[in-house]
Scaffold this motif. Structure first.
Motif, PDB file in Angstrom:
ATOM      1  N   ALA A   1       0.940  -1.249  -0.007  1.00  0.00           N
ATOM      2  CA  ALA A   1      -0.069   0.111   0.058  1.00  0.00           C
ATOM      3  C   ALA A   1       0.992   1.076   0.071  1.00  0.00           C
ATOM      4  CB  ALA A   1      -1.038  -0.262   1.084  1.00  0.00           C
ATOM      5  N   LEU A   2       1.800   1.213   0.703  1.00  0.00           N
ATOM      6  CA  LEU A   2       2.789   2.337   1.074  1.00  0.00           C
ATOM      7  C   LEU A   2       3.577   2.521  -0.660  1.00  0.00           C
ATOM      8  CD1 LEU A   2       4.027   4.649   2.933  1.00  0.00           C
ATOM      9  CD2 LEU A   2       5.719   2.943   3.385  1.00  0.00           C
ATOM     10  N   GLY A   3       3.890   1.556  -0.902  1.00  0.00           N
ATOM     11  CA  GLY A   3       4.759   1.771  -2.247  1.00  0.00           C
ATOM     12  C   GLY A   3       3.773   2.207  -3.365  1.00  0.00           C
ATOM     13  N   GLY A   4       2.468   1.763  -3.360  1.00  0.00           N
ATOM     14  CA  GLY A   4       1.430   2.001  -4.374  1.00  0.00           C
ATOM     15  C   GLY A   4       0.870   3.262  -4.168  1.00  0.00           C
ATOM     16  N   MET A   5       1.288   3.831  -3.149  1.00  0.00           N
ATOM     17  CA  MET A   5       0.729   5.322  -3.055  1.00  0.00           C
ATOM     18  C   MET A   5       2.160   6.457  -3.349  1.00  0.00           C
ATOM     19  SD  MET A   5      -1.547   5.520   0.564  1.00  0.00           S
ATOM     20  CE  MET A   5      -2.703   6.852  -0.093  1.00  0.00           C
ATOM     21  N   ILE A   6       2.974   5.931  -3.022  1.00  0.00           N
ATOM     22  CA  ILE A   6       4.447   6.951  -3.252  1.00  0.00           C
ATOM     23  C   ILE A   6       4.604   7.003  -4.862  1.00  0.00           C
ATOM     24  CG2 ILE A   6       6.939   7.029  -3.250  1.00  0.00           C
ATOM     25  CD1 ILE A   6       6.742   5.855  -0.244  1.00  0.00           C
ATOM     26  N   ALA A   7       4.787   5.868  -5.635  1.00  0.00           N
ATOM     27  CA  ALA A   7       4.947   5.889  -6.826  1.00  0.00           C
ATOM     28  C   ALA A   7       3.775   6.560  -7.671  1.00  0.00           C
ATOM     29  CB  ALA A   7       5.019   4.380  -7.632  1.00  0.00           C
ATOM     30  N   PRO A   8       2.592   6.404  -7.641  1.00  0.00           N
ATOM     31  CA  PRO A   8       1.824   7.253  -8.253  1.00  0.00           C
ATOM     32  C   PRO A   8       1.677   8.614  -7.985  1.00  0.00           C
ATOM     33  CG  PRO A   8       0.611   5.375  -7.434  1.00  0.00           C
ATOM     34  CD  PRO A   8       1.921   5.369  -6.783  1.00  0.00           C
ATOM     35  N   ALA A   9       2.102   9.054  -6.897  1.00  0.00           N
ATOM     36  CA  ALA A   9       2.252  10.368  -6.463  1.00  0.00           C
ATOM     37  C   ALA A   9       3.465  11.124  -7.394  1.00  0.00           C
ATOM     38  CB  ALA A   9       2.464  10.659  -4.985  1.00  0.00           C
ATOM     39  N   LEU A  10       4.580  10.175  -7.189  1.00  0.00           N
ATOM     40  CA  LEU A  10       5.768  10.904  -7.773  1.00  0.00           C
ATOM     41  C   LEU A  10       5.753  11.239  -9.295  1.00  0.00           C
ATOM     42  CD1 LEU A  10       8.437   8.929  -6.001  1.00  0.00           C
ATOM     43  CD2 LEU A  10       8.032  11.310  -5.650  1.00  0.00           C
ATOM     44  N   ILE A  11       4.792  10.069  -9.919  1.00  0.00           N
ATOM     45  CA  ILE A  11       4.566  10.327 -11.423  1.00  0.00           C
ATOM     46  C   ILE A  11       3.648  11.451 -11.783  1.00  0.00           C
ATOM     47  CG2 ILE A  11       3.501   9.310 -13.452  1.00  0.00           C
ATOM     48  CD1 ILE A  11       4.555   6.358 -12.405  1.00  0.00           C
ATOM     49  N   TYR A  12       2.788  11.602 -10.783  1.00  0.00           N
ATOM     50  CA  TYR A  12       1.705  12.987 -11.037  1.00  0.00           C
ATOM     51  C   TYR A  12       2.652  13.784 -10.757  1.00  0.00           C
ATOM     52  CZ  TYR A  12      -1.809  16.235 -10.515  1.00  0.00           C
ATOM     53  OH  TYR A  12      -2.658  17.388 -10.641  1.00  0.00           O
ATOM     54  N   VAL A  13       3.166  14.208  -9.725  1.00  0.00           N
ATOM     55  CA  VAL A  13       4.026  15.540  -9.607  1.00  0.00           C
ATOM     56  C   VAL A  13       5.269  15.689 -10.891  1.00  0.00           C
ATOM     57  CG1 VAL A  13       6.121  16.283  -8.159  1.00  0.00           C
ATOM     58  CG2 VAL A  13       3.936  15.392  -7.237  1.00  0.00           C
ATOM     59  N   ALA A  14       5.895  14.741 -11.315  1.00  0.00           N
ATOM     60  CA  ALA A  14       6.748  14.899 -12.319  1.00  0.00           C
ATOM     61  C   ALA A  14       6.055  15.160 -13.485  1.00  0.00           C
ATOM     62  CB  ALA A  14       7.242  13.392 -12.710  1.00  0.00           C
ATOM     63  N   LEU A  15       4.854  14.874 -13.854  1.00  0.00           N
ATOM     64  CA  LEU A  15       4.158  15.179 -15.202  1.00  0.00           C
ATOM     65  C   LEU A  15       3.348  16.668 -14.857  1.00  0.00           C
ATOM     66  CD1 LEU A  15       2.675  12.092 -16.343  1.00  0.00           C
ATOM     67  CD2 LEU A  15       4.442  13.085 -17.390  1.00  0.00           C
ATOM     68  N   ASN A  16       3.468  17.085 -13.598  1.00  0.00           N
ATOM     69  CA  ASN A  16       2.786  18.386 -13.400  1.00  0.00           C
ATOM     70  C   ASN A  16       3.389  19.602 -12.584  1.00  0.00           C
ATOM     71  OD1 ASN A  16      -0.399  18.242 -13.705  1.00  0.00           O
ATOM     72  ND2 ASN A  16       0.222  16.309 -13.327  1.00  0.00           N
ATOM     73  N   LEU A  17       4.968  19.440 -12.736  1.00  0.00           N
ATOM     74  CA  LEU A  17       5.675  20.434 -12.161  1.00  0.00           C
ATOM     75  C   LEU A  17       5.402  21.903 -12.525  1.00  0.00           C
ATOM     76  CD1 LEU A  17       8.971  18.547 -12.035  1.00  0.00           C
ATOM     77  CD2 LEU A  17       7.758  19.213  -9.900  1.00  0.00           C
ATOM     78  N   ASP A  18       5.124  22.013 -13.993  1.00  0.00           N
ATOM     79  CA  ASP A  18       4.977  23.207 -14.350  1.00  0.00           C
ATOM     80  C   ASP A  18       3.524  23.636 -14.631  1.00  0.00           C
ATOM     81  OD1 ASP A  18       7.595  23.929 -14.494  1.00  0.00           O
ATOM     82  OD2 ASP A  18       7.897  22.585 -16.249  1.00  0.00           O
ATOM     83  N   SER A  19       2.703  22.729 -14.232  1.00  0.00           N
ATOM     84  CA  SER A  19       1.110  23.080 -14.637  1.00  0.00           C
ATOM     85  C   SER A  19       0.349  23.875 -13.651  1.00  0.00           C
ATOM     86  CB  SER A  19       0.496  21.538 -14.913  1.00  0.00           C
ATOM     87  OG  SER A  19       0.443  20.940 -13.501  1.00  0.00           O
ATOM     88  N   GLY A  20       0.713  24.083 -12.348  1.00  0.00           N
ATOM     89  CA  GLY A  20       0.231  24.756 -11.483  1.00  0.00           C
ATOM     90  C   GLY A  20      -0.979  23.950 -10.930  1.00  0.00           C
ATOM     91  N   ALA A  21      -0.975  22.626 -11.036  1.00  0.00           N
ATOM     92  CA  ALA A  21      -1.861  21.751 -10.534  1.00  0.00           C
ATOM     93  C   ALA A  21      -1.313  20.632  -9.708  1.00  0.00           C
ATOM     94  CB  ALA A  21      -2.718  21.226 -11.715  1.00  0.00           C
ATOM     95  N   LEU A  22      -0.111  20.963  -8.809  1.00  0.00           N
ATOM     96  CA  LEU A  22       0.277  19.925  -7.896  1.00  0.00           C
ATOM     97  C   LEU A  22      -0.675  19.577  -6.876  1.00  0.00           C
ATOM     98  CD1 LEU A  22       3.898  21.343  -7.768  1.00  0.00           C
ATOM     99  CD2 LEU A  22       3.154  19.152  -8.902  1.00  0.00           C
ATOM    100  N   ARG A  23      -1.755  20.312  -6.371  1.00  0.00           N
ATOM    101  CA  ARG A  23      -2.572  20.097  -5.576  1.00  0.00           C
ATOM    102  C   ARG A  23      -3.365  18.600  -5.829  1.00  0.00           C
ATOM    103  NH1 ARG A  23      -5.290  22.123  -1.141  1.00  0.00           N
ATOM    104  NH2 ARG A  23      -7.702  21.652  -1.227  1.00  0.00           N
ATOM    105  N   GLY A  24      -3.074  18.062  -6.776  1.00  0.00           N
ATOM    106  CA  GLY A  24      -4.105  16.888  -7.243  1.00  0.00           C
ATOM    107  C   GLY A  24      -2.894  15.837  -7.219  1.00  0.00           C
TER     108      GLY A  24
END
Length: 397
Positions: free
Chosen positions: A99-122
């Protein structure tokens, strides 16, 4: 031995009901998507936006009706941690790390794809697994999937839900109203007193639970968390084996599985595709959510399981191959209910909410299809590699 048998019977009934509810959820969500792109779309969206008293119909569903879902989540968490398949450190290790690994990896992928989008809150949108939806897919596969994997997925999702609740409380709480927050604390103190006085009747707890919901709603903390808080005070002691917690869990579980969650899915899965081209699906938010669910979940869950077994920190699910474990890791990318819920908390903008819904639908659909395909092949071939039967596995099955 008797307790273990009773727990297994309880969990089997839960799995059966969750799986059936998952199939209803799939149907309700598909219907919402069809209606949202049909001549009845205006009626659908207008009805959800219509105000009934102080809140719109959509807010009543998401804030009040979903409190029942969170109450059930809290009851399941407490039961599993006290006497169920998460009651010992060894049993918690594998689903906990997954569960922990399954939460960290998706969050990192989302952040990597949204660093410049202004939508990091998601960032937290793709971190949750939808247990009803995932078990619904497993139900379609029947006996091709061993019971140990269903138990593993349920335990993982319960811990996943616990972490998601913590995320909502810590990161998606608006300005706090201290007077109402103090009132909520007072209600919880009263619930604690009922528990310590060994009050077994459910009505006093539920009456205080309604007051707790009101105080929590007014305090700025998301009101659905009142359901989890209430569950923690429901007693697990009583005459015989049927405790107040078991009675409440068994009483509300069918209502949540077959009514609350499908209504939530129907109200929130409807996204109009009119005017939305490939650009919308490839927007940073939609892509981050979809990639987080589909790629992040399988990487985080499977890698955590593989490492835990390799390092002898935990035992693999009894009678399951690593190919089947990978199939379940794919199914963990079905993040429907909780992902949509967090997405609505993360963004107020309707366009961003639509992108979240597109990402959730795409990521969940890909995860469901890929997971089912892998499990079909693994179930047909029945590979013997990495299949282990242990005493610990027997306890968790």
């Amino acid at each position: 031995m008797t307790v273990a048998t009773d727990n297994d019977r309880t969990l089997r009934a839960l799995l059966k009901s969750e799986a059936g509810g998952g199939l209803v959820l799939i149907a309700a969500s598909a219907l919402a998507l069809v209606i949202a792109n049909s001549p009845w779309a205006n009626t659908y969206f207008s009805a959800l936006a219509a105000y009934i008293g102080p809140l719109s119909l959509l807010h009543w569903i998401n804030d009040l009706l979903m409190a029942g879902f969170f109450l059930l989540v809290g009851l399941e968490i407490k039961r599993e941690f006290v006497e169920g398949h998460l009651s010992t450190p060894r049993q918690r290790m594998l689903p906990g790390l997954a569960a922990l690994g399954g939460m960290i990896a998706p969050a990192l992928i989302y952040v990597a794809l949204n660093l410049d989008s202004g939508a990091l809150r998601g960032w937290a949108v793709p971190v949750a697994t939808d247990i009803a939806f995932a078990l619904g897919v497993l139900a379609l596969l029947g006996k091709r999937v061993p019971l140990s994997l269903k138990i593993f997925l349920t335990a993982l999702a319960i811990i996943d839900d616990l972490l998601a609740v913590a995320i909502i409380a810590l990161f998606y709480t608006e300005q706090l109203q201290l007077v109402w927050l103090a009132g909520a604390a007072g209600v919880m103190a009263a619930l604690y007193a009922l528990n310590r006085l060994k009050v077994a009747a459910l009505l006093p707890y539920l009456a205080l639970g309604a007051l707790l919901w009101l105080c929590t709603f007014q305090s700025g903390v998301h009101a659905t968390l009142a359901g989890v808080a209430l569950a923690l005070f429901i007693p697990m002691r009583g005459q015989g084996k049927i405790t107040p917690l078991h009675r409440l869990e068994h009483g509300i579980q069918p209502w949540v599985a077959f009514l609350v969650i499908p209504i939530f899915g129907f109200a929130n899965a409807g996204v109009s595709l009119t005017g939305l081209g490939l650009d919308a699906l490839l927007s940073p938010v939609a892509l981050g959510v979809a990639a987080g669910l589909f790629a992040g979940k399988q990487i985080g869950v499977f890698l955590s399981v593989w490492l835990a077994i390799r390092l002898r920190l935990a035992d693999p699910p009894e009678g399951a191959s690593m190919a089947q474990v990978y199939g379940v890791a794919l199914l963990c990318g079905i993040g429907f209910t909780m992902s949509l819920f967090i997405g609505l908390l993360a963004f107020d903008d309707a366009a961003l909410q639509s992108e979240v819904k597109l990402g959730v639908l795409a990521g969940s659909l890909l995860s469901a299809l890929a997971g089912a395909f892998v499990l079909l092949l693994a179930g047909r071939n029945q590979p013997g590699v990495s299949t282990v039967s242990t005493a610990s596995g027997a306890n968790s099955g």
